[in-house]
Scaffold this motif. Structure first.
Motif, PDB file in Angstrom:
ATOM      1  N   THR A  65      -8.969   1.093  -7.036  1.00 47.73           N
ATOM      2  CA  THR A  65      -8.571   2.173  -7.213  1.00 47.73           C
ATOM      3  C   THR A  65      -9.687   2.937  -7.215  1.00 47.73           C
ATOM      4  N   CYS A 123       0.778   4.088  -3.036  1.00 47.95           N
ATOM      5  CA  CYS A 123       0.283   5.284  -2.594  1.00 47.95           C
ATOM      6  C   CYS A 123       1.597   6.322  -3.017  1.00 47.95           C
ATOM      7  N   LEU A 133       0.791  -1.245  -0.046  1.00 45.43           N
ATOM      8  CA  LEU A 133       0.285   0.056   0.055  1.00 45.43           C
ATOM      9  C   LEU A 133       0.841   1.241   0.103  1.00 45.43           C
ATOM     10  N   GLU A 134       1.947   1.359   0.893  1.00 45.88           N
ATOM     11  CA  GLU A 134       2.664   2.366   0.793  1.00 45.88           C
ATOM     12  C   GLU A 134       3.416   2.625  -0.509  1.00 45.88           C
ATOM     13  N   ASN A 141      -8.345   6.268  -3.355  1.00 45.54           N
ATOM     14  CA  ASN A 141      -8.116   5.409  -2.533  1.00 45.54           C
ATOM     15  C   ASN A 141      -7.636   4.110  -2.957  1.00 45.54           C
ATOM     16  N   ILE A 142      -6.521   3.725  -2.651  1.00 46.74           N
ATOM     17  CA  ILE A 142      -5.905   2.432  -2.721  1.00 46.74           C
ATOM     18  C   ILE A 142      -6.075   1.234  -1.648  1.00 46.74           C
ATOM     19  N   ASN A 202      -6.273  -0.191   3.256  1.00 46.73           N
ATOM     20  CA  ASN A 202      -6.524   0.774   1.996  1.00 46.73           C
ATOM     21  C   ASN A 202      -6.372   2.103   2.762  1.00 46.73           C
ATOM     22  N   LYS A 203      -5.928   3.311   1.925  1.00 48.52           N
ATOM     23  CA  LYS A 203      -5.756   4.434   2.357  1.00 48.52           C
ATOM     24  C   LYS A 203      -6.170   5.427   1.336  1.00 48.52           C
ATOM     25  N   THR A 204      -6.485   6.673   1.597  1.00 49.90           N
ATOM     26  CA  THR A 204      -6.769   7.609   0.415  1.00 49.90           C
ATOM     27  C   THR A 204      -5.941   8.784   0.747  1.00 49.90           C
ATOM     28  N   VAL A 205      -5.200   9.161  -0.662  1.00 50.81           N
ATOM     29  CA  VAL A 205      -4.225  10.062  -0.527  1.00 50.81           C
ATOM     30  C   VAL A 205      -4.771  11.262  -1.441  1.00 50.81           C
ATOM     31  N   ILE A 236       1.860   7.658  -6.758  1.00 52.81           N
ATOM     32  CA  ILE A 236       0.406   8.227  -7.160  1.00 52.81           C
ATOM     33  C   ILE A 236       0.927   9.740  -7.395  1.00 52.81           C
TER      34      ILE A 236
END
Length: 281
Positions: free
Chosen positions: A99, A58, A54-55, A122-123, A137-140, A61
């Protein structure tokens, strides 16, 4: 708008695949949501790998990259580490991660869509390693993002943190949703109810439901040895949603932006432990 989806990426034969790959649906989980110390260590390894993936995705991106390129980055990392990307082939899902941009709440399919400044992305990526799944997951934010949207992203992560802190042994799982919803309501955000956290480990989704809103419908007691995800989805507008014809992509009906964060957590005698963390966190 949906874009063009590239062919499914391949996974080397030596990598163990989840039992649902090639099937319409996974088998029912009959082993519950509590794990032995040996099993927990395997979930811990899968979760750490998912967090690292995930890192990496992200960090890649930026304006101009396509969501399909992000999918390949995550896919290649997991495969390189002898893990299977859990979403690939899950109920027919064609890609190795999700995504979800802007008004997409969850389950967006990577395609030739180009990420632009002002977007949020979000990934959602899950690793299957040595028979167990780890999910996060996280949103950037990308480039110049409206301040109200930045606040939504920041506060959605805080809502996740509050939900995690509420997950203490002996409580019912609805306390998690109560903590999340009460915080979100302070800012007038919509709280998506129909897509929930879930038990994870032996199965990608074990059947255990973790609500993100206050509902006495969910009365499972949190116990040491349990593993599950918490993954609130908050919106700037209403929480009503539509699903695209692909039967996966979920968007806000009013087209307001939506953010989401997720961790896989272990319940210990002392309380929750986040498993989907990289070592420098």
């Amino acid at each position: 708008m949906p874009g063009k989806i590239s062919p499914r990426l391949s996974v080397p034969e030596h990598i163990e695949k989840p039992e649902y790959v090639g099937k319409k649906a996974p088998s029912n989980n009959k082993l519950g949501d509590k794990y032995s110390s040996e099993e927990i260590e395997k979930i811990r390894r899968a979760s750490k790998l998912a967090a690292e993936a995930l890192e990496l995705v992200c960090a890649s991106i930026e304006p101009g990259i396509t969501t399909d390129q992000l999918d390949k980055i995550g896919h290649d990392f997991l495969v390189k580490n002898n893990a299977y990307p859990s979403t690939l082939g899950y109920r027919g899902f064609p890609k190795s991660l999700c995504t979800s941009l802007n008004e997409t709440i969850c389950h967006g399919i990577p395609d030739d869509t180009i990420v632009e400044s002002g977007d949020i992305v979000n990934i959602d990526i899950t690793a299957y390693l040595d028979g167990f799944h780890g999910d996060n997951n996280k949103t950037v934010t990308v480039g110049d993002v409206d301040e109200t949207v930045v606040d939504l992203v920041t506060r959605t992560e805080e809502a996740l943190n509050r939900g995690i802190k509420a997950a203490m042994p002996g409580r019912e799982v609805n306390i998690i949703g109560r903590a999340i919803e009460s915080y979100a309501k302070r800012f007038g955000y919509g709280v998506v109810k129909e897509f929930t956290g879930h038990g994870v480990g032996r199965a990608f989704h074990t059947g255990l439901i973790i609500p993100h809103y206050d509902s006495q419908q969910y009365r499972d007691v949190i116990e040491p040895g349990m593993v599950f995800t918490i993954e609130p989805m908050l919106t700037l507008g209403e929480a009503d949603w539509d699903m695209w014809e692909d039967d996966w992509t979920v968007t806000t009906r009013d087209k307001s932006f939506s953010a989401q964060f997720e961790h896989t957590i272990l319940i210990t005698e002392r309380g929750p432990e986040i498993l989907t963390k990289v070592e420098n966190d």
